[in-house]
Design a protein around this motif. Structure first.
Motif, PDB file in Angstrom:
ATOM      1  N   THR A  92      14.451  10.547  55.673  1.00 42.19           N
ATOM      2  CA  THR A  92      13.998   9.673  56.756  1.00 42.19           C
ATOM      3  C   THR A  92      14.809   9.914  58.019  1.00 42.19           C
ATOM      4  O   THR A  92      14.261  10.020  59.116  1.00 42.19           O
ATOM      5  CB  THR A  92      14.124   8.198  56.336  1.00 42.19           C
ATOM      6  N   LEU A  95      13.844  13.337  59.604  1.00 48.30           N
ATOM      7  CA  LEU A  95      12.594  13.300  60.362  1.00 48.30           C
ATOM      8  C   LEU A  95      12.772  12.533  61.669  1.00 48.30           C
ATOM      9  O   LEU A  95      12.224  12.916  62.701  1.00 48.30           O
ATOM     10  CB  LEU A  95      11.494  12.668  59.512  1.00 48.30           C
ATOM     11  N   ALA A  96      13.553  11.451  61.613  1.00 44.50           N
ATOM     12  CA  ALA A  96      13.811  10.681  62.836  1.00 44.50           C
ATOM     13  C   ALA A  96      14.590  11.520  63.843  1.00 44.50           C
ATOM     14  O   ALA A  96      14.301  11.508  65.049  1.00 44.50           O
ATOM     15  CB  ALA A  96      14.583   9.409  62.496  1.00 44.50           C
ATOM     16  N   ARG A  99      12.283  14.067  65.430  1.00 47.49           N
ATOM     17  CA  ARG A  99      11.440  13.462  66.465  1.00 47.49           C
ATOM     18  C   ARG A  99      12.239  13.277  67.759  1.00 47.49           C
ATOM     19  O   ARG A  99      11.774  13.620  68.851  1.00 47.49           O
ATOM     20  CB  ARG A  99      10.936  12.104  65.963  1.00 47.49           C
ATOM     21  N   ALA A 191       3.714  10.602  63.234  1.00 46.96           N
ATOM     22  CA  ALA A 191       3.726   9.333  62.504  1.00 46.96           C
ATOM     23  C   ALA A 191       3.503   9.567  61.012  1.00 46.96           C
ATOM     24  O   ALA A 191       4.126   8.914  60.160  1.00 46.96           O
ATOM     25  CB  ALA A 191       2.658   8.400  63.059  1.00 46.96           C
ATOM     26  N   GLU A 194       6.649  10.675  59.440  1.00 43.46           N
ATOM     27  CA  GLU A 194       7.567   9.552  59.276  1.00 43.46           C
ATOM     28  C   GLU A 194       7.166   8.691  58.080  1.00 43.46           C
ATOM     29  O   GLU A 194       8.025   8.144  57.375  1.00 43.46           O
ATOM     30  CB  GLU A 194       7.600   8.736  60.569  1.00 43.46           C
ATOM     31  N   GLN A 195       5.866   8.574  57.822  1.00 43.43           N
ATOM     32  CA  GLN A 195       5.399   7.845  56.645  1.00 43.43           C
ATOM     33  C   GLN A 195       5.846   8.559  55.371  1.00 43.43           C
ATOM     34  O   GLN A 195       6.210   7.918  54.378  1.00 43.43           O
ATOM     35  CB  GLN A 195       3.875   7.711  56.680  1.00 43.43           C
ATOM     36  N   GLY A 197       8.541  10.282  55.105  1.00 47.96           N
ATOM     37  CA  GLY A 197       9.955   9.950  54.978  1.00 47.96           C
ATOM     38  C   GLY A 197      10.157   8.569  54.380  1.00 47.96           C
ATOM     39  O   GLY A 197      11.046   8.364  53.542  1.00 47.96           O
TER      40      GLY A 197
END
Length: 226
Positions: A92, A95-96, A99, A191, A194-195, A197
């Protein structure tokens, strides 16, 4: 060699290195501001503020300079983010970070630069291996993160960190380019990642019994696939 002569040689080496740096930076700026089709020796030298002949003196050709600039830019950006990457503790977070980094890279013109390098690789053969080498620097860092964050999860024995690192890198490269023609579509794709993750985070939080059940199911499904 006298002290004076040695000092002169050292000063000359420093000036030579400074000129190389100017040319490397000038090449990157030219690619971002004018595009690969206008990245001539004259354009790069003008941007760098040096004599055009120095392009050939230091690099031999424009293509050699562009390839060196590609590697130079990638090394500099990876070094800038290396400490942050090594502090990432979960998929998570990775990925954040991706981004966040993408937004910064886009604003700095680096996404556009990558697009120019990929587009120019067909006409400038030296750019293809140089661009791949630059991407490999990112992939190496991402793979180290994946090995670390997946180690204690049920997915550790079912994933290939090296392949997954390339998939992550390719996804962000593709999304960066896609964003230029369909911002809303790229936002939706980010998005979705992120889901993914968040789903991984949920798996990590399962109790030991549930984690064993997930592992058993994955092993069974893997056996069916063979």
């Amino acid at each position: 060699m006298s002290g004076k002569t040695a000092g002169s040689v050292k000063a000359q080496d420093v000036r030579s290195q400074e000129t190389r740096e100017k040319l490397l930076e000038g090449a990157l700026r030219t690619l971002v501001e004018q595009g690969i089709t206008k990245a001539s020796a004259r354009a790069i030298a003008t941007t760098a503020g040096v004599n055009q002949a120095l392009v050939f003196y230091h690099f031999g050709s424009v293509d050699e300079l562009l390839a060196a600039a590609c590697r130079h830019g990638a090394e500099r950006r990876v070094a800038r983010h290396r400490e942050r990457l090594r502090s990432v503790g979960s998929l998570t977070e990775l990925l954040a970070f991706g981004r966040e980094m993408h937004e910064g890279e886009r604003e700095a013109g680096h996404v556009a630069l990558l697009g120019q390098l990929l587009a120019g690789a067909q006409a400038h053969p030296l750019l293809a291996p140089a661009t791949a080498a630059g991407l490999d620097l990112w992939i190496t860092e991402i793979e180290e993160v994946l090995v670390r964050v997946l180690a204690e999860t049920p997915l550790a024995e079912f994933t290939d960190p090296a392949g997954l690192a390339r998939a992550v890198a390719a996804s962000f490269v593709g999304l960066g380019l896609y964003e230029g023609v369909d911002p809303a579509g790229a936002e939706s794709a980010f998005a979705a990642l992120e889901q993914l993750g968040a789903l991984m985070a949920a798996v990590e939080e399962l109790n030991p019994v549930a984690r064993r059940a997930v592992t058993y199911t994955l092993r069974r499904q893997g056996g069916r696939g063979r």
